[in-house]
Design a protein around this motif. Structure first.
Motif, PDB file in Angstrom:
ATOM      1  N   ARG A  92      -5.974  -7.329   8.230  1.00  0.00           N
ATOM      2  CA  ARG A  92      -6.488  -8.420   7.409  1.00  0.00           C
ATOM      3  C   ARG A  92      -5.770  -9.747   7.691  1.00  0.00           C
ATOM      4  O   ARG A  92      -6.205 -10.798   7.216  1.00  0.00           O
ATOM      5  CB  ARG A  92      -6.329  -8.081   5.919  1.00  0.00           C
ATOM      6  CG  ARG A  92      -7.293  -7.018   5.442  1.00  0.00           C
ATOM      7  CD  ARG A  92      -6.940  -6.540   4.037  1.00  0.00           C
ATOM      8  NE  ARG A  92      -6.899  -7.620   3.070  1.00  0.00           N
ATOM      9  CZ  ARG A  92      -7.959  -8.085   2.404  1.00  0.00           C
ATOM     10  NH1 ARG A  92      -9.152  -7.561   2.635  1.00  0.00           N
ATOM     11  NH2 ARG A  92      -7.828  -9.058   1.526  1.00  0.00           N
ATOM     12  N   ALA A 121       0.459 -10.885   0.507  1.00  0.00           N
ATOM     13  CA  ALA A 121      -0.142  -9.638   0.988  1.00  0.00           C
ATOM     14  C   ALA A 121       0.758  -8.431   0.753  1.00  0.00           C
ATOM     15  O   ALA A 121       0.436  -7.324   1.194  1.00  0.00           O
ATOM     16  CB  ALA A 121      -0.452  -9.762   2.477  1.00  0.00           C
ATOM     17  N   GLY A 150       0.826  -1.199   0.000  1.00  0.00           N
ATOM     18  CA  GLY A 150       0.000   0.000   0.000  1.00  0.00           C
ATOM     19  C   GLY A 150       0.862   1.251   0.000  1.00  0.00           C
ATOM     20  O   GLY A 150       1.777   1.374   0.812  1.00  0.00           O
ATOM     21  N   TYR A 163     -10.053  -2.767   0.184  1.00  0.00           N
ATOM     22  CA  TYR A 163      -9.503  -2.759   1.535  1.00  0.00           C
ATOM     23  C   TYR A 163     -10.292  -1.834   2.459  1.00  0.00           C
ATOM     24  O   TYR A 163      -9.853  -1.550   3.574  1.00  0.00           O
ATOM     25  CB  TYR A 163      -8.019  -2.368   1.473  1.00  0.00           C
ATOM     26  CG  TYR A 163      -7.242  -3.356   0.630  1.00  0.00           C
ATOM     27  CD1 TYR A 163      -6.769  -4.540   1.166  1.00  0.00           C
ATOM     28  CD2 TYR A 163      -7.067  -3.123  -0.730  1.00  0.00           C
ATOM     29  CE1 TYR A 163      -6.107  -5.470   0.385  1.00  0.00           C
ATOM     30  CE2 TYR A 163      -6.395  -4.046  -1.518  1.00  0.00           C
ATOM     31  CZ  TYR A 163      -5.928  -5.220  -0.954  1.00  0.00           C
ATOM     32  OH  TYR A 163      -5.272  -6.146  -1.746  1.00  0.00           O
ATOM     33  N   SER A 188      -9.075  -6.501  -3.766  1.00  0.00           N
ATOM     34  CA  SER A 188      -8.513  -7.274  -2.653  1.00  0.00           C
ATOM     35  C   SER A 188      -8.604  -8.782  -2.862  1.00  0.00           C
ATOM     36  O   SER A 188      -7.978  -9.546  -2.121  1.00  0.00           O
ATOM     37  CB  SER A 188      -9.211  -6.908  -1.341  1.00  0.00           C
ATOM     38  OG  SER A 188     -10.596  -7.215  -1.414  1.00  0.00           O
ATOM     39  N   ARG A 213      -3.126  -4.872  -3.491  1.00  0.00           N
ATOM     40  CA  ARG A 213      -2.030  -5.091  -2.536  1.00  0.00           C
ATOM     41  C   ARG A 213      -1.679  -6.569  -2.443  1.00  0.00           C
ATOM     42  O   ARG A 213      -0.606  -6.922  -1.971  1.00  0.00           O
ATOM     43  CB  ARG A 213      -2.426  -4.572  -1.159  1.00  0.00           C
ATOM     44  CG  ARG A 213      -2.721  -3.089  -1.123  1.00  0.00           C
ATOM     45  CD  ARG A 213      -3.036  -2.626   0.289  1.00  0.00           C
ATOM     46  NE  ARG A 213      -3.662  -1.316   0.267  1.00  0.00           N
ATOM     47  CZ  ARG A 213      -4.048  -0.658   1.354  1.00  0.00           C
ATOM     48  NH1 ARG A 213      -3.864  -1.209   2.541  1.00  0.00           N
ATOM     49  NH2 ARG A 213      -4.615   0.536   1.250  1.00  0.00           N
ATOM     50  N   ASP A 214      -2.595  -7.431  -2.862  1.00  0.00           N
ATOM     51  CA  ASP A 214      -2.381  -8.875  -2.798  1.00  0.00           C
ATOM     52  C   ASP A 214      -1.966  -9.407  -4.166  1.00  0.00           C
ATOM     53  O   ASP A 214      -2.240  -8.792  -5.205  1.00  0.00           O
ATOM     54  CB  ASP A 214      -3.651  -9.577  -2.319  1.00  0.00           C
ATOM     55  CG  ASP A 214      -3.987  -9.224  -0.878  1.00  0.00           C
ATOM     56  OD1 ASP A 214      -3.404  -9.853   0.020  1.00  0.00           O
ATOM     57  OD2 ASP A 214      -4.801  -8.313  -0.659  1.00  0.00           O
ATOM     58  N   SER A 267      -3.777  -3.358   5.991  1.00  0.00           N
ATOM     59  CA  SER A 267      -3.095  -4.599   5.605  1.00  0.00           C
ATOM     60  C   SER A 267      -2.833  -5.485   6.822  1.00  0.00           C
ATOM     61  O   SER A 267      -3.007  -6.710   6.762  1.00  0.00           O
ATOM     62  CB  SER A 267      -1.772  -4.271   4.903  1.00  0.00           C
ATOM     63  OG  SER A 267      -2.003  -3.614   3.676  1.00  0.00           O
ATOM     64  N   TYR A 268      -2.448  -4.884   7.929  1.00  0.00           N
ATOM     65  CA  TYR A 268      -2.163  -5.652   9.145  1.00  0.00           C
ATOM     66  C   TYR A 268      -3.432  -6.283   9.709  1.00  0.00           C
ATOM     67  O   TYR A 268      -3.437  -7.449  10.127  1.00  0.00           O
ATOM     68  CB  TYR A 268      -1.506  -4.743  10.181  1.00  0.00           C
ATOM     69  CG  TYR A 268      -1.293  -5.384  11.535  1.00  0.00           C
ATOM     70  CD1 TYR A 268      -0.423  -6.466  11.700  1.00  0.00           C
ATOM     71  CD2 TYR A 268      -1.973  -4.909  12.657  1.00  0.00           C
ATOM     72  CE1 TYR A 268      -0.232  -7.047  12.946  1.00  0.00           C
ATOM     73  CE2 TYR A 268      -1.786  -5.478  13.904  1.00  0.00           C
ATOM     74  CZ  TYR A 268      -0.914  -6.553  14.044  1.00  0.00           C
ATOM     75  OH  TYR A 268      -0.729  -7.130  15.278  1.00  0.00           O
ATOM     76  N   LEU A 290       3.531  -7.713   2.075  1.00  0.00           N
ATOM     77  CA  LEU A 290       4.132  -7.214   3.308  1.00  0.00           C
ATOM     78  C   LEU A 290       5.598  -7.580   3.420  1.00  0.00           C
ATOM     79  O   LEU A 290       6.340  -6.951   4.183  1.00  0.00           O
ATOM     80  CB  LEU A 290       3.358  -7.740   4.522  1.00  0.00           C
ATOM     81  CG  LEU A 290       1.927  -7.216   4.631  1.00  0.00           C
ATOM     82  CD1 LEU A 290       1.194  -7.874   5.785  1.00  0.00           C
ATOM     83  CD2 LEU A 290       1.917  -5.695   4.786  1.00  0.00           C
TER      84      LEU A 290
END
Length: 757
Positions: free
Chosen positions: A319, A365, A96, A127, A181, A203-204, A316-317, A367
């Motif tokens: 989820r 994700a 993101g 999201y 998403s 983001r995924d 994001s966190y 991340l």
């Protein structure tokens, strides 16, 4: 009647509203009470409005992404197919704030002419708390195609069927689905005809979607600076701060992790705080306890959307499930952004198979990012900052982080001790046998280099001090072997601070000696002498003869660099005598070696050769091949001062062979550089030039610009001896450039003067 008809036609010809039926003609009628006239006009219906050019405006500031733009431009061409057929869908994914929407909109505007059927755009809000369902998105597309509300099907399947039918009747259409998403938001909206294209951002990774995948990462440093400049310039072209403070802007870009959203926020903050300097904002971000929270640019009024970073990460966190969230927090504790599987294993204390699945989940994700080989991962710096703030926020998370760091320090120390034993032949008590060979040990140290250095800095925390300082002592030789001298200073300073806090004089003496040696190799001789002087005083206060001897020879090396050769020789001689008295033959050889170098400068070549020969023999007997190779180089220098040039050449070649066996490319280049200088003295210019050329390439690859300058200097002398003045001038200029990069201004100036002669 005939007269009335002619009258009407005449009135119609001149535009009479009665004749042209704008009014009802009631003449000659019979009325019984009040009369109301009503007329109905039946015009052909106008075509329903359409909205098939629905792209948002292109981003005001946009930079970089050249490779991704080229890929998308090729893919989003309805007339082109690759070996696997036409690529109907492209999916742009990434963290993101990394600029997915900006890239998609930029490219969509660039290719819109290829899609005469129109361009559709919808923010799927994947999201948000209430994402846009595909059955709702398709309604907006149908309305865009001109379908009126009363004709919209109530059943989703019928909507999709009508949508595809309308697409089938149109020329090529580009469909942009932003902020998706899940693949389930996309699949029902895919066209049924291959002439259309779909561009998705998420983001995924959307692994279940058959699409050409493009993964975005942070911008390069130059691109990040350019984005700040563009964004600030768009607001005020006359703003001079980016031009006036280039170093501060580069630092600001680094603090923003080169993440586009963070950079745009920084530019907005700069505009808001004008005319304050850029350096003020960078200092504030550097000092901020929560840098992610500090990166917030509120709207100037109720109509301007604020730019905020933390909520982007929070979505994001939130989820993640419990185990994924735990792993995300723990991976942020890794000493460096880059980490391997074993580091993740130590931090998480999770079974290998389960850990690998969770790592894949975090990759999906966006991340963490896997390396090309798939054996290491990277977490963006701002994500690390965000996750660390979570770990520091609640007591259970604080305890979780402390336990994870303890496990990792134990893991790193065991591996570093095992590697140190293999590389230097000095066993650490209790060190396990974890590597099959020296090459394997060195490869591990190189891969974990940044993590090892940063983990030592955990010594500032009382609960980690013992383990972190033990690790710092353990990697000291490796840092010097790989010439990571700046890191050597960092580690020794951390050890010194820990030693002072704990009043540990043994560790303090070690840290001062290590710091002095690192400063010496960085040619910071004043700082080196200060550290060694403090070490000498401490050693005398402790009655530590070994510490005194080491400090004397180290100070002698500083005197040598300041050309105080007589003083240096006395210091080395005193040190050698102390080591001999203690029976410490290993460090006695070190003192012999240092003494030999100084005696060569005093032109006492026979004594120098004896001293360096003694060092070489002791090192060979003890099996220290690294230092033996160094002794061979110094022996060659001593022999070169006498008549036995063949023996000098053999000494240099012995050193080169040993360094090559050890994989020490810097040492090998130094040895061959000395061979080149010797051959130049013997007027074997062609072979000497070959040696210098090879050495220069090695030094340049290692970033050792001081020695690049030295080799180019010798090359210039070589050309002058052959009367090749043009080539010599070029070499002098190149030497000056290298010395300038090495921050050796006096040598750079001298080389420039030689170039002008």
């Amino acid at each position: 009647m005939v007269q009335d008809e002619q009258y009407a036609k005449g009135r119609e010809a001149v535009g009479d509203p009665v004749a042209s039926h704008d009014h009802i003609d009631l003449r000659n009628g019979t009325f019984h009470g009040p009369v109301v006239g009503k007329a109905e006009h039946h015009h052909p219906p106008a075509p329903p409005p359409t909205a098939t050019s629905a792209l948002p405006a292109p981003p005001t500031a946009f930079t970089g992404r050249a490779e991704h733009i080229e890929d998308l431009l090729k893919t989003l061409d309805p007339t082109v197919s690759d070996a696997h057929g036409p690529v109907l869908t492209c999916a742009v994914s990434g963290l993101g704030g990394v600029g997915k929407t900006a890239l998609a909109v930029q490219v969509a505007h660039a290719v819109r002419a290829r899609f005469p059927g129109g361009t559709l755009f919808v923010n799927m809000r994947g999201y948000d708390a209430s994402p846009v369902a595909p059955e709702d998105a398709v309604l907006s597309f149908l309305r865009a195609f001109g379908v009126q509300d009363e004709h919209l099907p109530a059943v989703p399947e019928e909507r999709y069927a009508l949508y595809r039918s309308l697409l089938d009747r149109r020329e090529s259409v580009l469909i942009v689905l932003d902020n998706v998403s899940a693949a389930a938001q996309v699949v029902p909206l895919l066209p049924g005809d291959t002439r259309h294209r779909v561009l998705v951002t998420s983001r995924d990774s959307l692994d279940s979607l058959t699409a050409r995948s493009i993964q975005l990462s942070a911008l390069s440093q130059n691109e990040a600076v350019s984005l700040i400049e563009q964004s600030l310039g768009a607001r005020n072209p006359a703003d001079p701060r980016v031009r006036d403070e280039p170093d501060a802007v580069r630092r600001l870009a680094a603090l923003c992790g080169r993440l586009p959203l963070a950079l745009l926020i920084a530019a907005a903050l700069l505009h808001r705080s004008r005319p304050r300097p850029v350096s003020m904002l960078t200092d504030q971000l550097q000092a901020a306890a929560d840098r992610v929270g500090r990166l917030e640019a509120p709207g100037l009024d109720q109509y301007e959307t604020p730019l905020v970073l933390r909520p982007v990460f929070e979505v994001s966190y939130q989820r993640l499930d419990a185990e994924q969230g735990r792993l995300f927090r723990l991976l942020a504790l890794a000493p460096s952004a880059d980490f391997g599987f074993d580091t993740a294993l130590a931090l998480s204390a999770t079974a290998s198979e389960e850990l690998l699945r969770s790592l894949d989940d975090l990759v999906a994700a966006s991340l963490i990012t896997p390396s090309a080989e798939g054996n290491r991962w990277d977490m963006h710096d701002l994500l690390r900052t965000y996750a660390s703030s979570i770990s520091a926020g609640e007591q259970p998370f604080i305890e979780e982080a402390t336990e994870a760091r303890t496990r990792l320090l134990q893991h790193l120390f065991q591996h570093a001790a095992s590697a140190d034993r293999l590389l230097h032949g000095q066993a650490v008590e209790g060190a396990p046998d974890l590597f099959a060979s020296q090459d394997a040990a060195l490869a591990w140290l190189d891969a974990e280099h940044a993590s090892l250095v940063n983990a030592v800095l955990w010594a500032e925390k009382a609960e980690h001090r013992t383990a972190a300082t033990a690790l710092g002592v353990c990697i000291d030789r490796y840092l010097h072997f790989r010439r990571h001298f700046t890191d050597g200073v960092t580690v020794s300073d951390a050890l010194h601070a820990a030693a002072r806090r704990d009043r540990d004089q043994i560790l303090e003496l070690f840290s001062l000696s290590s710091s002095g040696n690192a400063h010496h190799e960085l040619r910071q001789y004043r700082e080196a002498a200060i550290a060694h002087t403090h070490a000498l005083r401490l050693a005398y206060s402790m009655d530590d003869l070994s510490g005194q001897a080491a400090s004397w020879t180290n100070l002698g090396r500083c005197m040598h660099e300041w050309e105080q050769y007589d003083i240096a020789a006395q210091m080395h001689s005193h040190s050698r005598a102390l080591f001999s008295r203690l029976g410490d033959h290993h460090r006695e050889a070190m003192a012999w070696n240092n003494l030999g170098m100084t005696l060569s400068e005093l032109h006492r070549f026979q004594e120098a050769a004896q001293a360096c020969g003694s060092a070489q023999q002791i090192y060979a007997r003890l099996g220290d091949r690294q230092r033996e190779a160094t002794a061979w180089i110094n022996l060659g220098a001593a022999l070169r001062g006498g008549p036995d040039h063949d023996s000098a050449a053999n000494a240099y070649i012995n050193a080169a062979d040993l360094f090559a066996e050890l994989g020490d490319h810097h040492g090998e280049a130094t040895a061959w550089s000395n061979v080149g200088s010797l051959l130049s003295d013997l007027q074997d210019f062609e072979t000497a030039a070959e040696c210098f050329f090879k050495c220069e390439a090695v030094y340049e690859a290692l970033g050792d610009w001081y020695n690049v300058g030295r080799v180019r200097w010798n090359t210039a002398l070589l050309h002058e001896r052959q009367g090749r003045h043009l080539e010599a001038r070029t070499a002098w200029t190149a030497s000056a450039e290298a010395y300038a990069r090495a921050k050796a201004p006096e040598l750079a100036a001298k080389a420039r003067r030689n170039a002008r002669l």
